[in-house]
Design an enzyme around this catalytic site. Structure first.
Site, PDB file in Angstrom:
ATOM      1  N   ASP A  27       0.849  -1.181   0.000  1.00 61.25           N
ATOM      2  CA  ASP A  27       0.000   0.000   0.000  1.00 61.25           C
ATOM      3  C   ASP A  27       0.887   1.234   0.000  1.00 61.25           C
ATOM      4  OD1 ASP A  27      -3.272  -0.016   0.785  1.00 61.25           O
ATOM      5  OD2 ASP A  27      -2.282   1.943   0.860  1.00 61.25           O
ATOM      6  N   ASP A  51       3.762   2.606  -4.482  1.00 61.61           N
ATOM      7  CA  ASP A  51       2.696   3.198  -5.282  1.00 61.61           C
ATOM      8  C   ASP A  51       2.664   2.428  -6.599  1.00 61.61           C
ATOM      9  OD1 ASP A  51       1.135   4.709  -7.022  1.00 61.61           O
ATOM     10  OD2 ASP A  51       1.817   6.629  -6.222  1.00 61.61           O
ATOM     11  N   VAL A  52       1.614   1.665  -6.823  1.00 59.39           N
ATOM     12  CA  VAL A  52       1.579   0.754  -7.971  1.00 59.39           C
ATOM     13  C   VAL A  52       1.537   1.478  -9.310  1.00 59.39           C
ATOM     14  CG1 VAL A  52       0.458  -1.053  -6.605  1.00 59.39           C
ATOM     15  CG2 VAL A  52      -0.949   0.523  -7.964  1.00 59.39           C
ATOM     16  N   TYR A 109     -13.836   6.050 -13.687  1.00 60.35           N
ATOM     17  CA  TYR A 109     -13.754   4.828 -12.881  1.00 60.35           C
ATOM     18  C   TYR A 109     -14.252   3.611 -13.664  1.00 60.35           C
ATOM     19  CZ  TYR A 109     -14.483   1.567  -9.011  1.00 60.35           C
ATOM     20  OH  TYR A 109     -14.445   0.464  -8.187  1.00 60.35           O
ATOM     21  N   VAL A 147     -20.304  -3.168  -1.892  1.00 56.30           N
ATOM     22  CA  VAL A 147     -19.723  -3.846  -0.728  1.00 56.30           C
ATOM     23  C   VAL A 147     -19.781  -2.916   0.476  1.00 56.30           C
ATOM     24  CG1 VAL A 147     -17.657  -4.978   0.200  1.00 56.30           C
ATOM     25  CG2 VAL A 147     -18.178  -5.141  -2.238  1.00 56.30           C
TER      26      VAL A 147
END
Length: 248
Positions: A32, A54-55, A145, A178
């Protein structure tokens, strides 16, 4: 002992997945960019290893895999879960917002998967990418998104097509609504009621229920499943429009 990398593991679905895998005997590298949240989350996962990255940054993706493999010994699973949820009308979505969403949600999946290729080939492992119902069902306020998650779904198929000959499986989960802290904070009572009416199971999903699908796709029980999208959404995608009025 198998090892897995989970991105976006400081909370929510990522943390729930880390707990389930650890309970099944996996070693887990939890990734993360929120350092403080990750430090707290690692304490909830037996044997969990924290990797701050940071991906969306190519150099971080490569370092993440190197650190994870050094800590775990091997990489059998990669869960590309890290994502940002920025919503707004198309007219108010500027290019900076578009790129922020794409950088993590889509670029991150591509970068982390490429970085983990050699390790996954070695173990004949598996990848699970986290998309969304918004990736295959358009909705208001989700021009960035939803498009990023649609890209994740197709990217999953692309990697599955190329990596299958190496024994590496690549699949995708599309969660429905969710009950995360974020959803509880931003979904008004009207929104929650509308979702409940539209979902055959009449409720939001739980983080652990999404995690169960992820763990299954990583496991040997899914050994002949690749290139697939599994919607874990209480039936929301399958019913389409009109179900609430049919019930009344």
């Amino acid at each position: 002992m198998k090892g897995a990398i989970i991105t976006g593991a400081a909370r929510g679905i990522g943390l729930a997945t880390a707990k389930l895998l650890a309970g099944d005997g996996w070693k887990v590298a939890m990734v993360d960019r929120d350092c403080e949240a990750l430090k707290a989350a690692v304490g909830e996962v037996p044997g969990g290893v924290a990797v701050f990255a940071d991906v969306s940054l190519p150099e971080d993706a490569s370092r993440m895999v190197d650190e994870a493999k050094a800590a775990l010994g091997r990489i059998d699973g990669l869960v590309n879960n890290a994502g940002v949820a920025l919503f707004g009308p198309e007219a108010e979505t500027d290019f900076a917002m578009w790129r922020e969403v794409m950088a993590t949600n889509l670029d991150g999946v591509f970068l982390c998967s490429q970085a983990a290729r050699a390790a996954l080939n070695e173990s004949k492992g598996a990848v699970v990418n986290i998309a969304s119902i918004s990736g295959h069902r358009a909705s208001t306020l989700r021009v960035a998104y939803g498009t990023s998650k649609a890209g994740v779904i197709h990217l999953t198929k692309q990697f599955a097509a190329e990596w299958g000959e190496h024994g590496v499986r690549v699949n995708c989960i599309a969660p429905g609504p969710v009950d995360t802290k974020l959803a509880l904070a931003v979904h008004t009572p009207d929104i929650r009621a509308a979702y409940h009416d539209s979902i055959p199971l009449n409720r939001y999903g739980k983080e652990e229920e999404i995690a169960q699908g992820i763990v299954f796709l990583l496991s040997d029980k899914a050994s002949y499943i690749t290139g697939q999208l599994l919607s874990v959404d209480g039936g929301f995608e399958s019913t389409g429009i009109g179900l609430p009025s049919l019930r009344s």
